[in-house]
Design a protein around this motif. Structure first.
Motif: not given
Length: 164
Positions: A68-86
């Motif tokens: 939104n709001n004119g934001l421009d992003a490539d794949f590396t900015d759009r993608f996320e991968l994380e490991g987690r502990f709960n």
């Protein structure tokens, strides 16, 4: 016919009563939902595996779909991968056997962060979840561009969760 309907109703009711939000060691959850951030909407997919009575580890991925709001992003900015502990605390807060509350920490491609979430199961296999996350430390210590702020800010995830 009435006895058949009564039997089906009792089976369905028993299924609802016996739903468990977190079963401990060996428990597996798959969550899919919407990811909401400032100027971004996307999808999230998470898998959690129980290591003990109140401990689970997992992996989460997400992708920003709507910018939104004119934001421009490539794949590396759009993608996320994380490991987690709960820390699964449903049996500690003891609201219901169908409810789980889980604070945790995560390590992603972009940051070190924390989250807390809630799950409620309507049956043994299906429930809903909501999760709130934030960043404690960003790997990029420079001033972030608007695109680099994706997955590097406060997030809200909501959706469906399944027992595997």
């Amino acid at each position: 016919m009435k006895k058949g309907l009564l039997l089906v109703a009792l089976i369905l009711t028993a299924g609802l009563v016996n739903a468990q939000a977190f079963d401990g060691k060996g428990d597996q959850k798959l969550s899919i939902g919407a990811n909401l951030q400032n100027n971004v909407n996307g999808i999230t997919l998470a898998y959690d595996y129980g290591l003990g009575e109140n401990i689970s580890v997992g992996v989460v991925t997400g992708y920003a779909l709507n910018l939104n709001n004119g934001l421009d992003a490539d794949f590396t900015d759009r993608f996320e991968l994380e490991g987690r502990f709960n820390a699964n605390l449903g049996n500690v807060v003891n609201v219901s056997d169908n409810f789980d509350f889980y604070p945790g920490i995560s390590l992603s491609l972009k940051n070190f962060g924390g989250h807390f979430g809630m799950r409620y199961f309507f049956s043994d296999g299906f429930g809903i979840f909501s999760e709130f996350g934030t960043t404690f430390a960003k790997f990029n210590s420079d001033a972030l561009t608007p695109a680099e702020k994706i997955h590097n800010q406060f997030t809200v995830n909501i959706g469906a969760v399944f027992n595997l």
